[in-house]
Design an enzyme around this catalytic site. Structure first.
Site, PDB file in Angstrom:
ATOM      1  N   ARG A 213       1.015  14.775  13.002  1.00  0.00           N
ATOM      2  CA  ARG A 213       1.434  14.545  11.623  1.00  0.00           C
ATOM      3  C   ARG A 213       1.342  15.784  10.723  1.00  0.00           C
ATOM      4  O   ARG A 213       0.608  15.806   9.734  1.00  0.00           O
ATOM      5  CB  ARG A 213       0.645  13.377  11.021  1.00  0.00           C
ATOM      6  CG  ARG A 213       0.848  12.094  11.800  1.00  0.00           C
ATOM      7  CD  ARG A 213       0.130  10.945  11.180  1.00  0.00           C
ATOM      8  NE  ARG A 213       0.808  10.415  10.022  1.00  0.00           N
ATOM      9  CZ  ARG A 213       0.305   9.477   9.233  1.00  0.00           C
ATOM     10  NH1 ARG A 213      -0.875   8.992   9.469  1.00  0.00           N
ATOM     11  NH2 ARG A 213       0.976   9.037   8.195  1.00  0.00           N
TER      12      ARG A 213
ATOM     13  N   ARG B 126      -8.523  -0.644   4.968  1.00  0.00           N
ATOM     14  CA  ARG B 126      -7.748   0.436   4.337  1.00  0.00           C
ATOM     15  C   ARG B 126      -6.407  -0.091   3.848  1.00  0.00           C
ATOM     16  O   ARG B 126      -5.829   0.458   2.916  1.00  0.00           O
ATOM     17  CB  ARG B 126      -7.485   1.552   5.349  1.00  0.00           C
ATOM     18  CG  ARG B 126      -8.704   2.356   5.676  1.00  0.00           C
ATOM     19  CD  ARG B 126      -8.331   3.544   6.496  1.00  0.00           C
ATOM     20  NE  ARG B 126      -7.327   4.347   5.811  1.00  0.00           N
ATOM     21  CZ  ARG B 126      -6.809   5.461   6.280  1.00  0.00           C
ATOM     22  NH1 ARG B 126      -7.184   5.910   7.447  1.00  0.00           N
ATOM     23  NH2 ARG B 126      -5.905   6.132   5.597  1.00  0.00           N
TER      24      ARG B 126
ATOM     25  N   ASP C  23       5.017   0.798  12.034  1.00  0.00           N
ATOM     26  CA  ASP C  23       3.799   0.128  11.550  1.00  0.00           C
ATOM     27  C   ASP C  23       3.693  -1.320  12.046  1.00  0.00           C
ATOM     28  O   ASP C  23       2.698  -1.994  11.771  1.00  0.00           O
ATOM     29  CB  ASP C  23       3.743   0.157  10.016  1.00  0.00           C
ATOM     30  CG  ASP C  23       3.520   1.561   9.485  1.00  0.00           C
ATOM     31  OD1 ASP C  23       3.170   2.439  10.287  1.00  0.00           O
ATOM     32  OD2 ASP C  23       3.709   1.783   8.274  1.00  0.00           O
TER      33      ASP C  23
ATOM     34  N   CYS D  36      -4.750  13.350  13.093  1.00  0.00           N
ATOM     35  CA  CYS D  36      -4.785  11.904  12.889  1.00  0.00           C
ATOM     36  C   CYS D  36      -4.671  11.232  14.248  1.00  0.00           C
ATOM     37  O   CYS D  36      -4.065  11.770  15.163  1.00  0.00           O
ATOM     38  CB  CYS D  36      -3.597  11.547  11.996  1.00  0.00           C
ATOM     39  SG  CYS D  36      -3.253   9.818  11.871  1.00  0.00           S
TER      40      CYS D  36
ATOM     41  N   LYS E  66       0.845  -1.205   0.000  1.00  0.00           N
ATOM     42  CA  LYS E  66       0.000   0.000   0.000  1.00  0.00           C
ATOM     43  C   LYS E  66       0.881   1.257   0.000  1.00  0.00           C
ATOM     44  O   LYS E  66       0.672   2.179  -0.777  1.00  0.00           O
ATOM     45  CB  LYS E  66      -0.896  -0.003   1.246  1.00  0.00           C
ATOM     46  CG  LYS E  66      -1.503   1.342   1.566  1.00  0.00           C
ATOM     47  CD  LYS E  66      -2.367   1.327   2.799  1.00  0.00           C
ATOM     48  CE  LYS E  66      -1.656   1.567   4.112  1.00  0.00           C
ATOM     49  NZ  LYS E  66      -1.286   2.956   4.410  1.00  0.00           N
ATOM     50  N   ASN E  67       1.885   1.267   0.905  1.00  0.00           N
ATOM     51  CA  ASN E  67       2.657   2.497   1.068  1.00  0.00           C
ATOM     52  C   ASN E  67       3.666   2.743  -0.058  1.00  0.00           C
ATOM     53  O   ASN E  67       4.232   3.828  -0.156  1.00  0.00           O
ATOM     54  CB  ASN E  67       3.346   2.507   2.439  1.00  0.00           C
ATOM     55  CG  ASN E  67       2.335   2.741   3.551  1.00  0.00           C
ATOM     56  OD1 ASN E  67       1.181   3.089   3.280  1.00  0.00           O
ATOM     57  ND2 ASN E  67       2.742   2.530   4.795  1.00  0.00           N
TER      58      ASN E  67
END
Ligand code: EPZ
Length: 419
Positions: A123, A399, A307, A118, A22-23
């Site tokens: 952030r 997500r 993460d 967030c 995803k990233n």
């Protein structure tokens, strides 16, 4: 809102295939705005954040042709693209801010929404903005939007980031490939996703060179038609490795280059997991007794990724002894702790450090997801808890984890979706 019902403890065994990252996909998709010619991106994960980015590109004027399995996107840009990234799209996913650099670089103007707060921290995007300003972007903030313009091409410069930032490094890479002259970016993030973005842009004719944390970009006039296969998702891979270690599992994890999770593999070996790697797969067996690690600390790549912090915390709760985890990237990334305590975890937070008393017997409970990685940690915890747990707000998981429910089912997790 859908929930997951998980009946633990579960035995896990079998094969799992890792999806595209995803990233890595998000900046690569944002970078397609720099192209006049068609671009094909393969191995996109089918997750909600990718849909959001594709919708944002469509709203800017890109035509997107998706393959049947929705993992390959052919992107064709119009001559006259729009330059407005709306709050409604940016607020649902902070990664949307990554269109700012490409829009300014290619079209010399943009109205891009500020992403806002967030759950895992403030952030801000100050590093993105001040670096773009040094290249010639003028901007003001009005009504929650960044109103930006430049008189022609951005101009190459030497910029040192005050702190390592994944997003700011990606933003600047994308903004400078079509700039005039030479840019030297110092103190850059060097996450594998940034190397994937570099490979994609260089394949299309960009001139980007790396030496440690310094990146040198020689601006080119345009980019060529190209196709790129996104790298495997190292956080998904790390999550399944933690799952196997946690639940005395026996897993074959396929479709990735194990080198991208070297640090994680070394840590899990210390914890007691038996791990073997081949070119594109990992064999992992969880230990009978999980060893505690005294001071795990999240850090920029090649350190332990933030993460994976929540997932590692679940692992430490089940280790035999005391451990601690320091979160050094985000100031508020302990939202999962209160939920883990509801299962029986003994965790004490002091500032950005969590002290964990191991050997916890988790008893199933109803739990609430807060962000993507916290939610997957709750699923892992429910998997090793005794009895039924319900994990709410599973849209957080969707997500960023492709087909998580079926992937878990296939390896033996007793998981059911409640509509
Ligand atoms: C990326 O976020 C990832 N997101 C995050 O993934 C990941 O947790 C993070 O990098 C760290 O690895 C994507 O790739 C889309 P940063 P990013 O800029 O780029 C501060 C997930 O679950 N900072 O490296 O936003 C910032 O507040 C997630 O998939 C500033 O102060 O992270 C943080 O404390 C969530 N000003 C630190 O730097 C800035 O202008 C590192 O953030 C930029 C960042």
């Amino acid at each position: 809102m859908d929930k997951f019902l998980i009946n633990g403890p579960c035995k896990i065994k079998g094969k799992v295939s890792i999806s595209g990252s995803k990233n890595a996909s998000l900046p690569i998709l944002a970078a397609t705005l720099l192209f006049d010619k068609p671009v094909t991106i393969k191995n996109l994960p089918r997750v909600r954040d990718i849909d959001t980015m594709l919708n944002l590109l469509k709203s800017l004027g890109s035509k997107i042709i998706l393959s049947k399995d929705r993992k390959t996107a052919k992107i064709i840009n119009k001559k006259n693209m729009k330059t407005f990234a709306s709050y409604s799209l940016v607020k649902t996913m902070r990664g949307s801010i990554l269109v700012l650099g490409p829009l300014i670089s290619k079209f010399h103007k943009s109205k891009t929404s500020l992403p806002g707060g967030c759950l895992i921290g403030a952030r801000p995007v100050n590093y993105h903005l001040s670096a773009l300003k040094q290249l010639g972007m003028e901007y003001k903030i009005k009504d929650g939007y960044i109103l930006a313009k430049s008189s022609g091409r951005l101009k190459g410069k030497t910029i040192k980031f005050p702190k390592i930032s994944v997003g700011a490094t990606e933003q600047l890479l994308m903004a400078t490939v079509l700039s005039s002259g030479k840019t030297v970016l110092k103190n850059c993030a060097i996450e594998p996703e940034i190397k994937d973005l570099t490979q994609f842009l260089n394949k299309a004719g960009a001139n980007i060179k790396w030496s440690g944390r310094t990146c040198t970009i020689l601006g080119v006039n345009s980019l060529n038609q190209t196709s790129h296969t996104v790298m495997a998702d190292r956080i998904e891979a790390g999550t399944f490795c933690v799952a196997a270690t946690l639940a005395k599992g026996n897993l074959q994890i396929k479709n990735l280059d194990p080198k991208i999770i070297n640090t994680e593999i070394e840590l899990l070996k210390k914890v007691g997991a038996k791990i073997q790697t081949l070119d594109d797969k990992i064999f992992i067996k969880g230990p009978d007794k999980i060893k505690p690690i005294k001071n795990i600390k999240t850090k920029e790549f090649p350190g332990i990724p933030t993460d994976l912090q929540a997932q590692l915390m679940v692992l430490m709760c089940k280790s035999i002894g005391k451990s601690s985890i320091t979160e050094s990237i985000f100031e508020n990334r302990f939202m999962h702790v209160a939920e883990l305590q509801r299962l029986g975890a003994k965790i004490n937070i002091q500032n950005n450090k969590a002290f964990i008393e191991g050997n916890n017997k988790f008893i199933g409970a109803e739990l609430m997801s807060s962000d993507l990685r916290a939610s997957v940690a709750l699923v892992l915890a429910a998997m090793v808890a005794n009895g039924k747990s319900i994990v709410g707000r599973v849209y957080h998981l969707e997500r960023g984890y492709e087909d998580i429910e079926n992937k878990l089912k296939k390896i033996g997790v007793k998981i059911k979706r409640l509509k």
